[in-house]
Write a protein that holds these residues in place. Sequence first.
Motif, PDB file in Angstrom:
ATOM      1  N   VAL A   1      -7.609 -42.325  49.866  1.00 11.40           N
ATOM      2  CA  VAL A   1      -7.076 -41.063  50.374  1.00 11.40           C
ATOM      3  C   VAL A   1      -7.888 -40.735  51.612  1.00 11.40           C
ATOM      4  N   ASP A   2      -7.241 -40.848  52.767  1.00 10.77           N
ATOM      5  CA  ASP A   2      -7.959 -40.613  54.022  1.00 10.77           C
ATOM      6  C   ASP A   2      -7.176 -39.635  54.894  1.00 10.77           C
ATOM      7  N   ASP A   3      -7.620 -39.476  56.120  1.00 14.00           N
ATOM      8  CA  ASP A   3      -6.989 -38.505  57.016  1.00 14.00           C
ATOM      9  C   ASP A   3      -5.524 -38.803  57.273  1.00 14.00           C
ATOM     10  N   ASP A   4      -5.129 -40.081  57.161  1.00 16.91           N
ATOM     11  CA  ASP A   4      -3.758 -40.473  57.470  1.00 16.91           C
ATOM     12  C   ASP A   4      -2.831 -40.472  56.252  1.00 16.91           C
ATOM     13  N   THR A   5      -3.365 -40.175  55.090  1.00 19.67           N
ATOM     14  CA  THR A   5      -2.525 -40.088  53.884  1.00 19.67           C
ATOM     15  C   THR A   5      -1.484 -38.986  54.079  1.00 19.67           C
ATOM     16  N   LEU A   6      -0.227 -39.317  53.850  1.00 15.04           N
ATOM     17  CA  LEU A   6       0.835 -38.334  54.028  1.00 15.04           C
ATOM     18  C   LEU A   6       0.934 -37.407  52.817  1.00 15.04           C
ATOM     19  N   VAL A   7       1.160 -36.143  53.110  1.00 15.90           N
ATOM     20  CA  VAL A   7       1.213 -35.108  52.075  1.00 15.90           C
ATOM     21  C   VAL A   7       2.510 -34.312  52.219  1.00 15.90           C
ATOM     22  N   VAL A   8       3.157 -34.029  51.094  1.00 21.50           N
ATOM     23  CA  VAL A   8       4.342 -33.184  51.082  1.00 21.50           C
ATOM     24  C   VAL A   8       3.901 -31.768  50.714  1.00 21.50           C
ATOM     25  N   LEU A   9       4.100 -30.831  51.633  1.00 23.55           N
ATOM     26  CA  LEU A   9       3.697 -29.444  51.424  1.00 23.55           C
ATOM     27  C   LEU A   9       4.913 -28.601  51.065  1.00 23.55           C
ATOM     28  N   GLU A  10       4.794 -27.828  50.008  1.00 25.66           N
ATOM     29  CA  GLU A  10       5.878 -26.937  49.597  1.00 25.66           C
ATOM     30  C   GLU A  10       5.366 -25.499  49.507  1.00 25.66           C
ATOM     31  N   ARG A  11       6.200 -24.575  49.959  1.00 25.66           N
ATOM     32  CA  ARG A  11       5.956 -23.161  49.715  1.00 25.66           C
ATOM     33  C   ARG A  11       7.104 -22.632  48.873  1.00 25.66           C
ATOM     34  N   PHE A  12       6.805 -21.692  48.013  1.00 25.50           N
ATOM     35  CA  PHE A  12       7.839 -21.179  47.119  1.00 25.50           C
ATOM     36  C   PHE A  12       7.658 -19.692  46.885  1.00 25.50           C
ATOM     37  N   GLU A  13       8.719 -19.070  46.426  1.00 24.26           N
ATOM     38  CA  GLU A  13       8.665 -17.670  46.027  1.00 24.26           C
ATOM     39  C   GLU A  13       8.993 -17.575  44.545  1.00 24.26           C
ATOM     40  N   VAL A  14       8.365 -16.639  43.866  1.00 23.16           N
ATOM     41  CA  VAL A  14       8.615 -16.421  42.444  1.00 23.16           C
ATOM     42  C   VAL A  14       9.755 -15.409  42.307  1.00 23.16           C
ATOM     43  N   LEU A  15      10.795 -15.804  41.615  1.00 26.58           N
ATOM     44  CA  LEU A  15      11.916 -14.909  41.356  1.00 26.58           C
ATOM     45  C   LEU A  15      11.755 -14.175  40.033  1.00 26.58           C
ATOM     46  N   VAL A  16      11.217 -14.872  39.035  1.00 25.17           N
ATOM     47  CA  VAL A  16      10.983 -14.310  37.702  1.00 25.17           C
ATOM     48  C   VAL A  16       9.673 -14.897  37.191  1.00 25.17           C
ATOM     49  N   PRO A  17       8.761 -14.063  36.668  1.00 26.59           N
ATOM     50  CA  PRO A  17       8.895 -12.626  36.419  1.00 26.59           C
ATOM     51  C   PRO A  17       8.670 -11.786  37.679  1.00 26.59           C
ATOM     52  N   ALA A  18       9.235 -10.586  37.673  1.00 24.86           N
ATOM     53  CA  ALA A  18       9.128  -9.698  38.825  1.00 24.86           C
ATOM     54  C   ALA A  18       7.687  -9.315  39.105  1.00 24.86           C
ATOM     55  N   SER A  19       6.865  -9.231  38.073  1.00 29.92           N
ATOM     56  CA  SER A  19       5.464  -8.851  38.258  1.00 29.92           C
ATOM     57  C   SER A  19       4.738  -9.863  39.137  1.00 29.92           C
ATOM     58  N   ALA A  20       5.050 -11.157  38.977  1.00 26.51           N
ATOM     59  CA  ALA A  20       4.430 -12.194  39.795  1.00 26.51           C
ATOM     60  C   ALA A  20       4.926 -12.103  41.229  1.00 26.51           C
ATOM     61  N   ARG A  21       6.198 -11.775  41.402  1.00 22.13           N
ATOM     62  CA  ARG A  21       6.755 -11.626  42.745  1.00 22.13           C
ATOM     63  C   ARG A  21       6.079 -10.474  43.481  1.00 22.13           C
ATOM     64  N   ARG A  22       5.886  -9.354  42.786  1.00 17.75           N
ATOM     65  CA  ARG A  22       5.217  -8.198  43.408  1.00 17.75           C
ATOM     66  C   ARG A  22       3.764  -8.527  43.721  1.00 17.75           C
ATOM     67  N   ALA A  23       3.106  -9.233  42.805  1.00 13.51           N
ATOM     68  CA  ALA A  23       1.694  -9.574  43.015  1.00 13.51           C
ATOM     69  C   ALA A  23       1.537 -10.499  44.221  1.00 13.51           C
ATOM     70  N   ALA A  24       2.489 -11.430  44.406  1.00 11.31           N
ATOM     71  CA  ALA A  24       2.421 -12.346  45.541  1.00 11.31           C
ATOM     72  C   ALA A  24       2.570 -11.592  46.854  1.00 11.31           C
ATOM     73  N   ARG A  25       3.442 -10.598  46.870  1.00 13.64           N
ATOM     74  CA  ARG A  25       3.609  -9.808  48.087  1.00 13.64           C
ATOM     75  C   ARG A  25       2.339  -9.030  48.426  1.00 13.64           C
ATOM     76  N   ALA A  26       1.691  -8.514  47.396  1.00 10.80           N
ATOM     77  CA  ALA A  26       0.469  -7.743  47.614  1.00 10.80           C
ATOM     78  C   ALA A  26      -0.662  -8.677  48.084  1.00 10.80           C
ATOM     79  N   TYR A  27      -0.684  -9.905  47.568  1.00 14.81           N
ATOM     80  CA  TYR A  27      -1.745 -10.838  47.920  1.00 14.81           C
ATOM     81  C   TYR A  27      -1.671 -11.256  49.376  1.00 14.81           C
ATOM     82  N   ARG A  28      -0.454 -11.347  49.904  1.00 21.95           N
ATOM     83  CA  ARG A  28      -0.293 -11.737  51.307  1.00 21.95           C
ATOM     84  C   ARG A  28      -0.896 -10.695  52.234  1.00 21.95           C
TER      85      ARG A  28
END
Length: 211
Positions: free
Chosen positions: A184-211
């Motif tokens: 695993v070196d600097d040239d190793t390819l990585v797949v990056l994903e970002r996601f949003e939580v739809l359920v539970p709503a508490s996690a969705r609200r917490a993610a917004r506050a964390y940003r």
Amino acid sequence: MSEQTPGGAERSRHDRAIAAFWEDARIRGKLNRIEVYAGAQVSDTLPPPAWSFGGEDDPQTADRLLGLVLAGRKTATASAYRDYEADARTRQALGEGPAEGDTLTRTGVGLDLALPEPGLLSILLDGSGRPRALVRITDVDVCRFADVPAEHARLEGEGNGTLADWRAIHREAFAATAPHGEPVDDDTLVVLERFEVLVPASARRAARAYR
């Protein structure tokens, strides 16, 4: 991302739990018929893929990282590009098509990689295989290990949130699953994903506050 694969009677219970969670989550997540993404088709009944961080052989990691998601601290993840290549080779050998709902990427070695794509829904499982959250991918990128941005490291929510810590954690994690001791070196390819939580709503609200 590693999917849980129980068998027999356990598989049946697992499927029922997933179906029940999906029936409730698609309503609580306010997903209408057009917004529910299930592979190449649109459906309001077929559950999306269910998986856990670390896979079924690492329940501690599954619970730890799910906890970060539910606390709103984790809205991103990363995986080694070579894992998708290995999956494509396996499917090619078995004469199978790509996983539903993923983007086909033709590579220079003649492989169709089933990479995740924005809009794809999935159900996150805890370490015991119970469905706990419904998430939707918002962004996907492929880059060199050395080019992973600091903001992505922060959004993954692991360790102290710095890029240096992200690199240390993922260098070790990718090395542990590397075939034939592949480095695993600097040239190793990585797949990056970002996601949003739809359920539970508490996690969705917490993610917004964390940003």
